[in-house]
Design an enzyme around this catalytic site. Structure first.
Site, mmCIF file in Angstrom:
data_model
loop_
_atom_site.group_PDB
_atom_site.id
_atom_site.type_symbol
_atom_site.label_atom_id
_atom_site.label_comp_id
_atom_site.label_asym_id
_atom_site.label_seq_id
_atom_site.Cartn_x
_atom_site.Cartn_y
_atom_site.Cartn_z
ATOM 1 N N ASP A 354 2.517 1.378 -1.207
ATOM 2 C CA ASP A 354 1.268 0.638 -1.084
ATOM 3 C C ASP A 354 1.584 -0.854 -1.102
ATOM 4 O O ASP A 354 2.703 -1.279 -1.407
ATOM 5 C CB ASP A 354 0.313 1.013 -2.222
ATOM 6 N N ASN A 355 0.605 -1.658 -0.780
ATOM 7 C CA ASN A 355 0.819 -3.097 -0.660
ATOM 8 C C ASN A 355 1.292 -3.704 -1.980
ATOM 9 O O ASN A 355 0.604 -3.593 -2.996
ATOM 10 C CB ASN A 355 -0.480 -3.773 -0.210
#
Length: 599
Positions: A354-355
């Protein structure tokens, strides 16, 4: 016109003006005594149809505003501009450019030709080009939760496309076949956007315009306070499995089984449903029974039934019998190596963090003592791509390799899986072999997609009660309606999150006005905002209710109340705390006042 090229462009303008018209598809207003609108349900958009006949292949310069008006028509006619040049020497003779070979063989050949320093650069979500091999840059950052997401993409200005009902609404249809059709339409539009943007940027991929998308979200909505509940299909593992798998099949499966239409990415693996405020640094403790019986079934269905191409681990960590240190999911070898790759039998599946999740392993979880070690443990756990603008992998993996915290073989395996996926998408093959590369701007906002959008929106609405058979209302017997509520005339609220760019948004108020043109329709917000902290707007709403045949109250939430990064918080009504699971602020009081005024 000064030359033949200008004359051709002028002809396109005339033909575009004659042939293209806006068509409005408006659904009849759904009428109810109280319409609880949880802002993620529906919108109905204007439809712009476009000509798709052949035309010149050289894109014009879009330096002037006049020429920009031509681009939608122009991009409906252009041929595909590849992001990988496999027609030129020397790479045309290499195995990775030979479409007769398997994706496994081609990816192996490609990785063998890239130096380790350049392989490390490919672990970034914004993978740079490799000019010596004819490979242009590729951006892995795309979303398609309910239609293709804008997500910060550098879009051609005039592009618009279909925004479907949010996942929580799609789940409420209880119709996997319908949701699969939504996935198919989303994939068509995603391919069209990708192909258009490749032309616009001469083969370079831009943010949100790649061929992969970080959807579906198959996390369980176990706690209604969770800010991302709107992104999921519901609270039941079976429903999530059926609806999620249908959406993934719709995204990935097209008319040519050799290629993926787009690559779906099931998220957030695996034990994740808030709290948002703690997601970057807490670890969920779960029994093996709860893990395998509750949290994993939807992901297992994605892998085995949906053949999902990519997985995104959660920000949070997971602590269980076989991973007692609560390792962050992007660095969790039990979840990624043992469960996903070995038990589920998916050694080649791509895993993307994920970011900023790789950085969070060190900075938030404090699981490692440095970013270098965070990068190493994530790669060793088989997280292949670092989704973060901070580029932890590209900057730290050279150090980790030097310090023998990670092996060259593990880095090569990570990049191999990324190129393997791109090859399966047809990114390395000519247009003549990949039918999806012919999908152009004429596939955006089609009448068929808008009709499907309307059907999905209608079926997502849930009628909880119909006392004394009040519904449906008859227009022949109506003279007046009072439309009340902070969401009644909302527009952008209807889009939920990770939304695309619709050509038109029709509010509930406007839809009702269009549907009952001979009926007097009056409107009052009742509350100044969705949080509705005071009753000072009630008087006008109550007055309208007293004089109307029926009242339609459009209440509920918006992103000021819950969203990604923000769980539903306590609200107040005239300074008094309200039940956190009730309608926000004084909204419940407004509904009671309306019922009293017009029982």
């Amino acid at each position: 016109t000064r030359d033949r090229s200008d004359r051709r462009m002028s002809f396109q303008v005339l033909r575009y003006v004659r042939r293209n018209r806006r068509r409005m598809t408006l659904g009849a207003g759904m009428l109810a005594l109280v319409f609880f609108l949880l802002y993620y349900h529906s919108h109905v958009a204007l439809v712009l149809s476009r000509d798709a006949s052949g035309s010149d292949q050289q894109p014009p310069s879009w330096d002037s505003a006049h020429q920009r008006l031509l681009q939608l028509s122009f991009y409906s006619k252009l041929e595909y501009v590849p992001s990988v040049d496999c027609q030129s020497a020397p790479q045309s003779s290499y195995k990775f450019c030979d479409p007769r070979l398997s994706p496994e063989v081609r990816a192996t050949d490609l990785v063998s030709r890239i130096a380790i320093d350049d392989l490390i650069k490919q672990t970034s979500s914004i993978a740079p080009g490799i000019s010596s091999l004819g490979i242009k840059d590729y951006n892995w950052r795309s979303n398609c939760l309910h239609g293709w997401s804008e997500s910060g993409g550098k879009w051609v200005k005039e592009l618009t496309w279909t925004v479907f009902a949010a996942p929580i609404g799609l789940g409420a249809t209880f119709d996997p076949a319908l949701v699969q059709r939504v996935g198919e339409a989303t994939a068509d539009e995603g391919r069209a956007l990708h192909n258009v943007m490749l032309v616009y940027y001469n083969g370079s991929s831009t943010e949100a315009a790649g061929l992969n998308c970080f959807s579906p979200n198959v996390n369980l909505l176990r706690d209604p306070r969770w800010g991302r509940g709107q992104e999921t299909f519901g609270e039941d593992p079976l429903l999530l499995s059926l609806i999620g798998t249908a959406y993934t099949k719709g995204l990935q499966v097209g008319e040519d089984p050799k290629y993926l239409k787009v690559a779906a990415c099931a998220k957030h693996f695996a034990v994740h449903s808030g709290p948002e405020e703690l997601r970057m640094h807490f670890s969920a403790t779960v029994t093996l029974h709860d893990l395998y019986d509750t949290y994993l079934p939807a992901f297992k269905s994605q892998v085995l039934a949906g053949k999902v191409a990519q997985i995104m681990p959660a920000y949070s960590g997971t602590r269980c019998k076989y991973q007692q240190d609560g390792a962050p999911d992007a660095a969790n070898p039990f979840l990624l190596r043992t469960v996903l790759r070995e038990q589920f039998g998916t050694p080649n599946i791509s895993i993307v963090s994920d970011n900023l999740a790789v950085a969070a392993v060190y900075q938030d979880h404090k699981y490692t003592s440095s970013l270098e070690k965070a990068a190493a443990v994530c790669v060793n756990a088989t997280t292949d791509l670092d989704l973060g603008h901070d580029d932890v992998y590209p900057s730290e993996l050279p150090l980790a390799l030097r310090d023998k915290l990670v092996s060259a073989e593990n880095i090569q395996a990570a990049v191999w899986r990324s190129f393997y996926l791109r090859i399966r998408l047809g990114d390395f093959d000519p247009m003549s072999m990949v039918p999806y590369q012919a999908i152009n701007a004429s596939h955006l906002n089609t009448p068929e997609n808008q009709a499907l959008n309307l059907q999905a929106a209608r079926e997502s609405i849930v009628l909880i009660k119909n006392l004394v058979n009040t519904l449906p209302l008859s227009q022949d017997k109506l003279t007046s309606l009072a439309i009340v509520g902070p969401n009644a005339n909302a527009t952008t609220t209807l889009l939920s999150n990770y939304e695309g760019i619709p050509s038109e948004i029709v509010s509930i108020l406007r839809g009702i006005e269009n549907a009952v043109s001979k009926v007097k329709v009056s409107f009052a917000k009742g509350c100044s905002t969705v949080k509705c902290p005071k009753r000072n707007g009630f008087d006008k709403a109550v007055s309208l209710a007293m004089g109307a045949d029926y009242v339609i109250a459009v209440m509920g939430l918006d992103r000021s109340v819950e969203r990604e990064g923000h769980d539903r918080a306590q609200t107040t009504c005239d300074g008094v705390d309200q039940d956190i699971l009730a309608l926000p602020g004084c909204q419940t009081g407004l509904v009671k006042a309306l019922i009293s005024a017009n029982p």
